[in-house]
Design an enzyme around this catalytic site. Structure first.
Site, short mmCIF file in Angstrom:
data_model
loop_
_atom_site.label_atom_id
_atom_site.label_comp_id
_atom_site.label_asym_id
_atom_site.label_seq_id
_atom_site.Cartn_x
_atom_site.Cartn_y
_atom_site.Cartn_z
N LYS A 146 7.96 1.79 5.55
CA LYS A 146 7.52 2.92 4.75
C LYS A 146 8.75 3.57 4.11
O LYS A 146 9.69 3.94 4.80
CB LYS A 146 6.77 3.96 5.56
CG LYS A 146 6.32 5.16 4.73
CD LYS A 146 5.75 6.28 5.57
CE LYS A 146 4.37 5.99 6.03
NZ LYS A 146 3.76 7.18 6.69
N ASP A 169 -4.63 13.42 11.74
CA ASP A 169 -5.17 12.60 10.65
C ASP A 169 -5.76 11.31 11.22
O ASP A 169 -5.52 10.22 10.72
CB ASP A 169 -4.08 12.27 9.63
CG ASP A 169 -4.66 11.86 8.29
OD1 ASP A 169 -3.95 11.18 7.53
OD2 ASP A 169 -5.83 12.19 8.01
N LYS A 197 5.59 4.76 0.00
CA LYS A 197 5.09 3.41 -0.21
C LYS A 197 5.34 2.56 1.04
O LYS A 197 6.26 2.82 1.81
CB LYS A 197 5.78 2.76 -1.41
CG LYS A 197 5.25 3.22 -2.76
CD LYS A 197 5.88 2.39 -3.88
CE LYS A 197 5.25 2.74 -5.22
NZ LYS A 197 5.81 1.91 -6.32
N GLY A 209 1.21 5.23 1.95
CA GLY A 209 0.82 6.24 2.91
C GLY A 209 0.85 7.61 2.26
O GLY A 209 1.04 7.75 1.05
N GLY A 250 0.82 -1.20 0.00
CA GLY A 250 0.00 0.00 0.00
C GLY A 250 0.86 1.25 0.00
O GLY A 250 2.08 1.20 -0.14
#
Length: 995
Positions: free
Chosen positions: A723, A826, A704, A700, A698
């Protein structure tokens, strides 16, 4: 067998046992020598994913990666894809029994390594996909006479191929393609290789010449690749003697004449590629090469019809005949082929209908028949086997309804049916979010009726429905949309106010419909918009000043509407090549920058417009000087300016959370620095070797994310999440800032409900954050993407409550136990991760900020967060405190209770607004709850948590509870559902803080 090897053989079996026993020390010495040679190779080549694991303390080098031993001695070295390696050292041939050497894909830069002449037993040599340069040596035959496989493809060798290439008596495979060899083909020399089975000379700039007739002598040849090497003339008849041929590729050359009959009658030929030449004439009507699997004779000048005998090729999977001059109908027998997956017949002169059985008997994936004269309906079973991914049938005379099999064609990616006569309602399933592969839909210039769903799938990139009969409101557009054209339909209603979902759109065309209302002031969020066409509708109101902030806007067509007011002065900021505002009710002065010859026709039939001087090319009156403006007008002007300013702030908010572009993949040769925050049982090399596409899980906001197994299983290795963040100081310093803030915050936090940052790995080019891996993914997936993660059942109420408490504990720690306090900024269900026992942890602190003083608000220069979770004050004041996290967590509670997404595109767009309206107008009812938690024993508690979510999402920050208050309330429900037993009480928060 050499004399030396024969003597060894004789001694081994004939000497007394005592003498054989005395030979062991010599064997040990040889093994020790090879061990030392391999260590010297490692030292010479440096670290790499495999070499880095060669353990000098391990005596058994035969177990090292890339090493193969036979009877205790090294016989093979296979080290492909080790990124950058130094040239080969002479010591490699000290391994006297080496028969196999593979160093492909390593970017080795040097001339041909002649030191390999000393490897006298070499049988297999692969140096392909490197950076070898210069000419091949004339004495290349000095390589081992035992050589059977020589692969030098994909390098930068130049000059002619030396004649000695044909002096290898045992050579079976010669691969020289994709270099820069020039001169003539070494035909006579290669034809001497009697045992040759594979030959590739493709992609080299040889002197133009025909296929050498000498190649017909290679009777054992099975694989012949000669594409893109300046071949001229016809295919020689001598090649018909190649009876073992399995693949023949002569594509991308300049050959001409007819395709020989022997090719269509070859008994063993499976793969035939003759595309992009100048072949003429008809295809052999009697095709008996029944083993053919793939046929590509496209982009030639073939004439005549498609042979009916193609229907006998029961192994055929691929049939490419496009870009020729074929005529007649497509044989119906082709529709019966059992293995056909890809058929491309476009750019011919074919007529008639498609084979009626096409798609019903094979796993058909791709159909391309555009630019012909085909007619009739598409075959009913076209997507019968649910494998179809491309339908390209534009520019024909097809008609009727689309086949019912398309209604479940969920793998479809491209649907290009424009310029036909299709009718009947478009399959509703293709508008569905379930069809998550479909990205391009071009159905313009047909007669489709029907309406759109409320929201189109997120994955659409190109949608053109122009010149049909679609009606109803404009759908919510979302995701990756680049082009949306819906001109000349019967669409009505207003343009959706929320345009954030298509912030990447480049072309937007709603001309010739019945659109009313005004142009949304949020138009400014479309910062990539190049072309906007709203001509011929019933749009009213003013032209938003936000247009002036779309820097790339090139074409603006707003004519034939009911627009009023003045033309915004900010239009002077634009670099328009076309502008049409004619046939509206605009007033005031035309901006000076637009009073030029380039826009002479842009403002006609707007009687209220004027110009500043008689020098203007426009035929409008001179504007009168304005003297007094009434107080009422002043108030209106101030209100308008305030509205515009608010919209621009909102535009900044929406732009703030757009995805940043990522840089290229990390290079292994960079210098890495590892900074641990916990005890580690892995190294930076373990992490770097796992950063490959198959481990990508996935993305962020700023990088990546990969799933990597780090370390050795025997020594406590573990799965981690990595990440990857690129440095982009020259382009965007914000990514660097994101990294530093995330490391600063997470490196210091120790809490069981906050995801653990194990270490960071940095270099001058890239930075990596290594987290603990959460096996059950995110809460968002379990609530909204259960099909994708194959969830057996929805989350039950105790699990949802525990997830809420766990994530609330993490946030409570950040707000009330950190000095200074930390605001996440967030909070959303996608940032709540779940372990194997569904215990929750807060993640992704890339947006977090540490408040300078406890209780102080902090100002930020840009808005960040996720639409649907952002507190209303966030977009207006750019001042935040902990209450914005309370609002976002309230939205998460509403998601947990209702099962709805935070921004569902419905009437109120955002879940918090919908929940407040339901609470105010209808009160609490079981209908509010997700179906998975409607068990009567939990309904009361769930509805109370719903109420808590509504309170947390209150409009005024001062009226929202604190995180500690929210946690206290949730714990009361946990006590009730667990009979008064609470695992961890808020009063003992330190029990959750790790040492």
């Amino acid at each position: 067998m050499s004399n030396k090897r024969y003597v060894s053989f004789f001694l081994f079996f004939m000497m007394p046992f005592s003498l054989l026993h005395k030979s062991y020390p010599q064997s040990i010495n040889q093994s020790s020598d090879e061990h030392q040679i391999l260590l010297e190779l490692k030292k010479h080549w440096g670290r790499s994913p495999v070499l880095g694991r060669w353990n000098p303390n391990s005596a058994d080098h035969c177990n090292w990666g890339g090493i193969t031993c036979t009877n205790g001695v090294v016989t093979a070295i296979s080290l492909p894809s080790q990124t950058s390696m130094k040239p080969l050292p002479p010591s490699i041939c000290l391994l006297k029994n080496l028969t196999h050497l593979d160093l492909s894909y390593n970017n080795i830069s040097s001339p041909f390594p002649t030191m390999l002449y000393n490897c006298s037993n070499l049988m297999y040599l692969d140096l392909s996909n490197n950076d070898f340069t210069g000419k091949l040596p004339n004495d290349i035959n000095s390589l081992s006479t035992l050589l059977e496989h020589l692969n030098l493809s994909s390098n930068r060798f130049t000059g002619r191929i030396p004649p000695s290439i044909g002096w290898f008596p045992r050579l079976k495979s010669l691969l020289l393609d994709t270099n820069q060899f020039d001169g003539r083909y070494p035909a006579e020399d290669i034809s001497k290789l009697a045992d040759l089975e594979r030959l590739t000379l493709a992609v080299n700039p040889f002197v133009p010449a025909p296929v050498p007739v000498e190649f017909g002598k290679l009777a054992r040849l099975r694989y012949l690749w000669l594409s893109d090497m300046n071949i001229t003339g016809e295919i020689p008849e001598s090649m018909s003697s190649l009876r073992e041929l399995n693949l023949l590729d002569l594509s991308l050359n300049k050959q001409q004449g007819k395709i020989p009959t022997w090719i269509w009658q070859h008994k063993k030929l499976q793969y035939l590629y003759l595309y992009a030449n100048r072949f003429t004439g008809e295809i052999e009507p009697n095709v008996t090469a029944l083993n053919l699997v793939e046929i590509d004779v496209s982009s030639n000048k073939l004439t005549g019809t498609i042979p009916d005998d193609f229907g006998k090729l029961t192994n055929l999977t691929l049939l490419f005949l496009y870009n020729n001059k074929l005529n007649g109908s497509i044989p119906s027998s082709i529709g019966l082929l059992p293995k056909l997956t890809d058929i491309r017949l476009f750019d011919n002169m074919l007529s008639g209908s498609l084979p009626p059985e096409l798609g019903k008997h094979s796993p058909l994936g791709n159909l391309e028949v555009s630019n012909n004269n085909l007619s009739g309906e598409l075959p009913e079973g076209l997507c019968f086997n649910r494998k179809l991914y491309d339908i390209v049938v534009f520019n024909n005379n097809f008609s009727g309804k689309l086949p019912s099999s398309l209604d479940g064609c969920y793998l479809l990616q491209n649907l290009m049916m424009q310029n036909n006569n299709f009718s009947g309602e478009f399959p509703k399933s293709l508008w569905s979010v379930v069809t998550d592969q479909l990205s391009v839909v071009q159905i313009q210039n047909n007669s489709f009726p029907g309406t759109f769903p409320t929201q189109l799938p997120w994955n659409f990139t190109h949608l053109d429905i122009s010149n049909n009969r679609f009606s109803g409101p404009i759908p919510m557009l979302a995701g990756k949309m680049k082009v949306f054209r819906a001109a000349n339909n019967l669409l009505s209603g207003e343009i959706p106010w929320d345009l954030t979902g298509i912030s990447q759109v480049a072309e937007f065309d709603l001309s010739g419909n019945q659109i009313s209302g005004s142009i949304p002031m949020t138009i400014g969020v479309l910062n990539g918009l190049n072309t906007l066409n709203l001509r011929g509708n019933q749009i009213s109101g003013n032209i938003p000043a936000a247009f002036g902030f779309i820097a790339v806007l090139n074409v603006l067509e707003l004519s034939s509407n009911n627009l009023s007011g003045e033309i915004p002065k900010d239009f002077s900021k634009l670099s328009l090549s076309f502008l049409n505002l004619s046939m509206n009710q605009l007033t005031g002065e035309i901006p000076t920058s637009l009073q030029s010859e380039a826009f002479e026709q842009s403002f006609q039939f707007n009687p209220g417009l004027c110009v500043s001087s008689t020098n203007s090319v426009h035929n409008f009156p001179i504007c009168r000087a304005r003297t007094n403006i009434s107080n009422d007008q002043s108030r209106r002007l101030i209100a308008l300016c305030s509205a515009v300013a608010s919209i621009m702030l909102l535009g900044s908010a929406m732009l703030g959370f757009m995805l940043l572009r990522r840089k290229k993949h990390l290079q292994d040769h960079l210098s890495w620095k590892l900074t641990p925050f916990h005890v580690l049982r892995f190294t930076e090399n373990d992490i770097l070797s796992g950063l490959c596409e198959q481990n990508w899980i996935g993305s962020g906001r700023s990088g990546k994310v990969y799933q990597v197994y780090a370390g050795d299983r025997a020594s406590g290795g573990r799965m981690v999440a990595v990440k990857k963040i690129w440095n982009m100081q020259n382009l965007d310093n914000k990514l660097e800032k994101d990294f530093l803030e995330e490391v600063q915050i997470l490196g210091e936090i120790r809490h069981t409900n906050i995801v653990k940052l194990l270490c960071c790995i940095s270099s001058s080019e890239a930075k990596l954050l290594v987290y603990e891996y959460m096996e059950n993914g995110s809460l968002y997936q379990w609530l909204h993407q259960r099909e994708r993660i194959c969830a057996p059942a929805p989350l039950d109420w105790p699990t949802r409550l525990q997830i809420a408490i766990d994530s609330e504990r993490g946030l409570c720690y950040m707000h009330h136990h950190c000095l200074p306090p930390i605001v996440h900024r967030d909070v959303k269900s996608a940032n709540i991760l779940l372990d194997p026992n569904f215990r929750a942890k807060m993640a992704d602190f890339g947006l977090a900020r540490i408040l300078l003083r406890a209780g102080d608000e902090e100002s930020f220069s840009a808005i960040a967060g996720t639409f649907g979770y952002m507190a209303p004050e966030y977009g207006h004041r750019l001042k935040v405190n902990e209450k914005i996290d309370v609002y976002s967590f309230g939205v998460v509670l509403l998601e947990l209770i209702t099962g709805r997404v935070a921004n569902d595109g419905g009437e109120y767009y955002c879940l918090a607004q919908w929940a407040w309206r339901q609470y105010q107008e209808y009160g609490l009812s079981v209908d509010l709850l997700d179906e998975g938690i409607r068990d009567p024993t939990h309904v009361e508690d769930a509805l109370e948590v719903f109420t808590l979510g509504v309170i947390c999402t209150g409009e005024h920050p001062s009226m929202r509870p604190s995180m500690k208050d929210v946690l206290n309330v949730l714990i009361q429900f946990d006590r009730k559902s667990n009979g008064g037993i609470l695992q961890d009480d808020i009063s003992d928060e330190t029990a959750l803080i790790e040492s």
